[in-house]
Design a protein around this motif. Structure first.
Motif, PDB file in Angstrom:
ATOM      1  N   CYS A 172      -0.754  11.094 -12.824  1.00 41.62           N
ATOM      2  CA  CYS A 172       0.258  10.939 -11.477  1.00 41.62           C
ATOM      3  C   CYS A 172       1.865  11.065 -11.567  1.00 41.62           C
ATOM      4  O   CYS A 172       2.126  10.580 -12.538  1.00 41.62           O
ATOM      5  CB  CYS A 172      -0.804   9.067 -11.132  1.00 41.62           C
ATOM      6  SG  CYS A 172       0.513   8.712 -10.181  1.00 41.62           S
ATOM      7  N   SER A 218      -5.174  -0.797 -11.574  1.00 38.80           N
ATOM      8  CA  SER A 218      -5.691  -0.194  -9.907  1.00 38.80           C
ATOM      9  C   SER A 218      -6.920  -0.618 -10.132  1.00 38.80           C
ATOM     10  O   SER A 218      -7.910  -0.847 -11.317  1.00 38.80           O
ATOM     11  CB  SER A 218      -5.649   1.197  -9.627  1.00 38.80           C
ATOM     12  OG  SER A 218      -6.350   1.819 -10.304  1.00 38.80           O
ATOM     13  N   THR A 266       5.905   6.201 -11.079  1.00 33.91           N
ATOM     14  CA  THR A 266       5.063   6.751 -13.125  1.00 33.91           C
ATOM     15  C   THR A 266       5.799   8.025 -13.052  1.00 33.91           C
ATOM     16  O   THR A 266       4.926   8.734 -13.864  1.00 33.91           O
ATOM     17  CB  THR A 266       3.517   6.207 -12.477  1.00 33.91           C
ATOM     18  OG1 THR A 266       2.922   7.272 -11.719  1.00 33.91           O
ATOM     19  CG2 THR A 266       2.706   5.496 -12.329  1.00 33.91           C
ATOM     20  N   CYS A 273       3.838   9.941  -9.275  1.00 32.43           N
ATOM     21  CA  CYS A 273       4.052   9.731  -7.856  1.00 32.43           C
ATOM     22  C   CYS A 273       6.036   8.720  -8.426  1.00 32.43           C
ATOM     23  O   CYS A 273       6.209   8.563  -9.731  1.00 32.43           O
ATOM     24  CB  CYS A 273       3.803   8.472  -7.012  1.00 32.43           C
ATOM     25  SG  CYS A 273       3.659   6.650  -8.419  1.00 32.43           S
ATOM     26  N   CYS A 303       0.575   3.341  -2.081  1.00 30.63           N
ATOM     27  CA  CYS A 303      -0.302   5.159  -2.295  1.00 30.63           C
ATOM     28  C   CYS A 303      -1.083   5.522  -1.231  1.00 30.63           C
ATOM     29  O   CYS A 303      -1.240   6.853  -1.224  1.00 30.63           O
ATOM     30  CB  CYS A 303      -0.768   3.978  -3.721  1.00 30.63           C
ATOM     31  SG  CYS A 303      -0.270   3.842  -5.140  1.00 30.63           S
ATOM     32  N   TYR A 304      -1.281   4.559  -0.467  1.00 27.78           N
ATOM     33  CA  TYR A 304      -2.020   4.490   0.911  1.00 27.78           C
ATOM     34  C   TYR A 304      -1.382   5.798   1.420  1.00 27.78           C
ATOM     35  O   TYR A 304      -2.038   6.549   2.305  1.00 27.78           O
ATOM     36  CB  TYR A 304      -3.039   3.638   1.298  1.00 27.78           C
ATOM     37  CG  TYR A 304      -3.683   4.408   2.366  1.00 27.78           C
ATOM     38  CD1 TYR A 304      -4.719   4.369   2.965  1.00 27.78           C
ATOM     39  CD2 TYR A 304      -2.835   3.374   3.982  1.00 27.78           C
ATOM     40  CE1 TYR A 304      -5.027   4.473   3.820  1.00 27.78           C
ATOM     41  CE2 TYR A 304      -3.678   4.026   5.336  1.00 27.78           C
ATOM     42  CZ  TYR A 304      -4.875   4.357   5.116  1.00 27.78           C
ATOM     43  OH  TYR A 304      -5.194   4.452   5.838  1.00 27.78           O
ATOM     44  N   SER A 325       1.108  -1.582   0.089  1.00 26.84           N
ATOM     45  CA  SER A 325       0.044  -0.040  -0.121  1.00 26.84           C
ATOM     46  C   SER A 325       0.817   1.020   0.178  1.00 26.84           C
ATOM     47  O   SER A 325       0.762   2.482   0.785  1.00 26.84           O
ATOM     48  CB  SER A 325      -1.326  -0.356   1.203  1.00 26.84           C
ATOM     49  OG  SER A 325      -1.744  -1.442   1.147  1.00 26.84           O
ATOM     50  N   CYS A 350       1.270   7.013   1.224  1.00 26.40           N
ATOM     51  CA  CYS A 350       1.698   8.580   0.169  1.00 26.40           C
ATOM     52  C   CYS A 350       0.630   9.206   0.392  1.00 26.40           C
ATOM     53  O   CYS A 350       1.202  10.713   1.027  1.00 26.40           O
ATOM     54  CB  CYS A 350       2.161   8.268  -1.028  1.00 26.40           C
ATOM     55  SG  CYS A 350       2.415   9.558  -1.901  1.00 26.40           S
ATOM     56  N   ALA A 351      -0.529   8.904  -0.127  1.00 21.14           N
ATOM     57  CA  ALA A 351      -1.492  10.382   0.126  1.00 21.14           C
ATOM     58  C   ALA A 351      -2.069  10.524   1.450  1.00 21.14           C
ATOM     59  O   ALA A 351      -2.645  11.944   1.772  1.00 21.14           O
ATOM     60  CB  ALA A 351      -3.626   8.958  -0.492  1.00 21.14           C
ATOM     61  N   GLU A 399      -3.418   4.955 -13.443  1.00 24.69           N
ATOM     62  CA  GLU A 399      -3.710   4.358 -12.221  1.00 24.69           C
ATOM     63  C   GLU A 399      -3.627   2.524 -13.121  1.00 24.69           C
ATOM     64  O   GLU A 399      -5.086   2.207 -12.688  1.00 24.69           O
ATOM     65  CB  GLU A 399      -4.970   5.094 -11.694  1.00 24.69           C
ATOM     66  CG  GLU A 399      -5.459   5.189 -12.986  1.00 24.69           C
ATOM     67  CD  GLU A 399      -6.776   6.088 -11.507  1.00 24.69           C
ATOM     68  OE1 GLU A 399      -7.811   6.161 -12.430  1.00 24.69           O
ATOM     69  OE2 GLU A 399      -6.691   6.371 -10.446  1.00 24.69           O
TER      70      GLU A 399
END
Length: 393
Positions: free
Chosen positions: A318, A342, A323, A320, A229-230, A227, A232-233, A339
């Motif tokens: 995106c 995803s 990517t 990040c 992405c979670y 996770s 990071c968010a 994404e």
């Protein structure tokens, strides 16, 4: 008057003869446009070839040698002048002229940029008035997102949604009540140079005065296997809250739109076994006195993409660490993101397919969390406490 300035030479409308009396090597390297070459030591041999029916201008290095020849020849009936300051003065004139031309070009470019920005702003309140502007103001009024005295950090990630939101806030300040303050906040969590420069360039094009601060979030989550992405968010939101509070703000505004809302509803049902939505506003649990608002709550993503393409704007997708080629990847025309593969991408595709069967599907999903009948649900949570239908059966 034997001496003439470069400006006077330039303004001479009559047919004239310009003679460069410097060394041939210097003459060949660069000279006054259309000048003829006669080296000063050989000038006497060519005296008979000089015309008396038109003005003659002599150019040496500093103007001294040419002045001597001009004085001598003027007494013989020639209309002859020495270029004041010599070739060096012409070089200075060229430099100043070049600088003035650059200034003019800069002014023209600046005016063109300002006009483009004005056209983008006009498109929001005219062409996209119904689909974007009215839905933006409706969300603000319907969900009471802004109160008198608010200081709002409009958080810009660099994508189409947050950049449009920034312009909408500018228009709200321009056309609405000025009962609030705005800071256009950009966090750099470790963007590559291309992505970061794209954000800065777009802010310049759109005339958005951004405030940038740095963080190292991408470096921190780079080694996270589960996770990322979670994490990071969550970290990005925490940093935004912290910086906004430091700047005296009591709210942060994020660019989530209508499609984000309905995708979140379905994701919660299909992958989280729960019925929930992305709220239009909420209180921060970790930053006392801070609120999060979503002014694009009622704006459709397809309308944002239409606005972007109509104005020929190109934003990052995106950005990040996983990517980070996205600033130059596909999607500028379609609004797609990085994404692919995803769960959210799966939900997007599912909604797209359902929409083919009924144009009401998306709005029905959105309205479903406004029409929850607690008498027909098995259980629900409220303020962390679980309730079961048997409790009141």
């Amino acid at each position: 008057m034997i001496q003439k300035t470069v400006e006077e030479l330039q303004q001479e409308k009559r047919e004239k003869l310009v003679i460069d009396i410097r060394k041939e090597a210097d003459f060949r390297k660069e000279t006054y446009p259309g000048a003829k070459h006669i080296y000063w030591e050989e000038f006497g041999a060519h005296r008979e070839d000089l015309p008396k029916d038109r003005p003659i201008y002599l150019i040496c290095y500093t103007g001294e040698t040419s002045e001597e020849f001009a004085n001598e020849l003027s007494e013989l009936g020639y209309e002859i002048y020495s270029l004041e300051g010599g070739y060096r003065s012409y070089l200075r004139y060229k430099l100043l002229e070049s600088m003035e031309e650059m200034d003019r070009e800069d002014e023209e470019a600046k005016e063109q940029q300002q006009e483009r920005c004005r056209e983008i702003e006009r498109s929001i309140v005219k062409k996209f008035r119904k689909d974007i502007w009215r839905k933006f103001t409706k969300a603000i009024n319907e969900y009471e997102l802004i109160q008198d005295g608010d200081k709002i950090a409009v958080c810009i990630s660099g994508g189409k949604d947050s950049m449009l939101m920034a312009k909408l806030f500018q228009e709200l300040e321009r056309h609405g009540k000025k009962n609030f303050e705005v800071v256009y906040l950009v966090m750099n969590p470790g963007y590559n140079e291309l992505n970061y420069q794209t954000i800065c360039n777009n802010a310049k094009i759109l005339n958005v005065p951004i405030t940038v601060f740095e963080s190292e979030i991408f470096d921190i989550v780079a080694g996270e296997e589960e996770s990322p992405c979670y994490l990071c968010a969550r970290m990005r939101r925490g940093h935004l809250y912290s910086k906004a509070k430091e700047l005296g703000c009591n709210k942060i505004a994020l660019g989530h739109h209508f499609d984000d809302v309905i995708e979140t509803i379905l994701m919660g049902m299909l992958y989280g076994a729960q019925v929930q939505t992305m709220m239009p506003k909420l209180h921060s649990t970790n930053f006392e006195g801070m609120e999060l608002i979503r002014p694009l709550y009622l704006v459709r993503e397809e309308d944002i993409i239409h606005w972007m393409n109509y104005n020929d704007l190109h934003f990052i997708q995106c950005a990040c660490r996983f990517t980070e080629n996205c600033a130059s990847c596909g999607g500028s025309a379609s609004g797609g993101s990085a994404e692919k593969g995803s769960k959210r991408a799966e939900i997007k595709e599912l909604i797209r397919e359902l929409r083919k069967k009924s144009p009401y599907i998306e709005m029905n999903i959105f309205r479903s969390v406004e029409n929850v009948n607690l008498e027909t649900v098995i259980g629900y949570k409220c303020k962390g406490e679980y309730h079961h239908f048997l409790d009141r059966y």
